[in-house]
Design an enzyme around this catalytic site. Structure first.
Site, PDB file in Angstrom:
ATOM      1  N   ASP A  12      28.146  34.548  49.361  1.00 57.38           N
ATOM      2  CA  ASP A  12      27.440  35.510  48.529  1.00 57.38           C
ATOM      3  C   ASP A  12      28.021  35.424  47.118  1.00 57.38           C
ATOM      4  O   ASP A  12      29.114  34.877  46.912  1.00 57.38           O
ATOM      5  CB  ASP A  12      27.608  36.915  49.118  1.00 57.38           C
ATOM      6  N   ASP A  14      27.865  38.173  44.058  1.00 54.00           N
ATOM      7  CA  ASP A  14      28.490  39.365  43.477  1.00 54.00           C
ATOM      8  C   ASP A  14      29.440  40.020  44.475  1.00 54.00           C
ATOM      9  O   ASP A  14      29.063  40.321  45.601  1.00 54.00           O
ATOM     10  CB  ASP A  14      27.415  40.365  43.046  1.00 54.00           C
TER      11      ASP A  14
END
Length: 198
Positions: A12, A14
């Site tokens: 992922d 952020d």
């Protein structure tokens, strides 16, 4: 004869690679979390396929165009390279969001199999890069990351950077059970390498 399928580590964005700062309206506001470039470089050095998979609903919400997300990803890759000579082998993101979830821009407002916890990004990556999802790992800071991993047969790792602490406190889906919980990406990568190499 078909080439052997590869193990991948899906990341992922952020709260995992870069500091969680909400919607990044300015490219220069994207900053790496300490130690992540070196962690990605460790995966590179072992020739493990490294792939970004990220929900990015800013375009659907009308906050900024899709090319702004592309600019953020260029900065992310430049920072990884400059800090540790690290690289991502592929980048996938979902700019789509359904109207009930807050989508307003007509080009990007729709339901999508790519939006986590749906598995579209992982399936696309596996198809395009000959990856074995059952032997791969997903590292994220939200329940949707872990749920997506489990929905496709990956090992789901939750890091406690970004929103990870809130997941553990039960602020997201209570049923989500990560396969491993790590304080940060470097420790997650250490755990992954120990699993792959044993």
């Amino acid at each position: 004869m078909d080439k052997a399928q590869r193990t991948a580590v899906f990341l992922d964005r952020d709260g995992v690679l870069n500091v969680e700062a909400g919607y990044l309206y300015r490219v220069e506001d994207l900053h790496l979390i300490a130690g992540v470039a070196e962690a990605v470089r460790r995966l590179n050095d072992r020739q493990i396929f490294c792939c970004l998979v990220s929900n990015q609903s800013g375009p659907a919400r009308g906050y900024y165009p899709a090319d702004h997300v592309d600019a953020l990803h260029r900065r992310l890759c430049q920072l990884l390279e400059s800090e540790a000579g690290a690289r991502l082998d592929a980048l996938y993101y979902c700019p789509y969001l359904s109207a009930p979830e807050g989508g307003t821009h007509p080009e990007f407002t729709r339901w999508s199999t790519w939006r986590k916890p749906n598995t579209g990004m992982l399936v696309a990556a596996a198809w395009e890069h000959n990856l074995d999802l059952s032997q791969s790992f997903m590292v994220g800071d939200k329940a949707t990351d872990v749920d997506m991993a489990h929905n496709v047969g990956c090992t789901g790792i939750l890091v406690q950077t970004g929103f990870g602490e809130r997941v553990l406190a039960g602020d997201y889906q209570h049923h989500t059970k990560p396969d491993y919980i790590a304080p940060n990406l470097p420790i997650a990568v250490e755990w992954i390498l120990n699993r792959i190499c044993t």
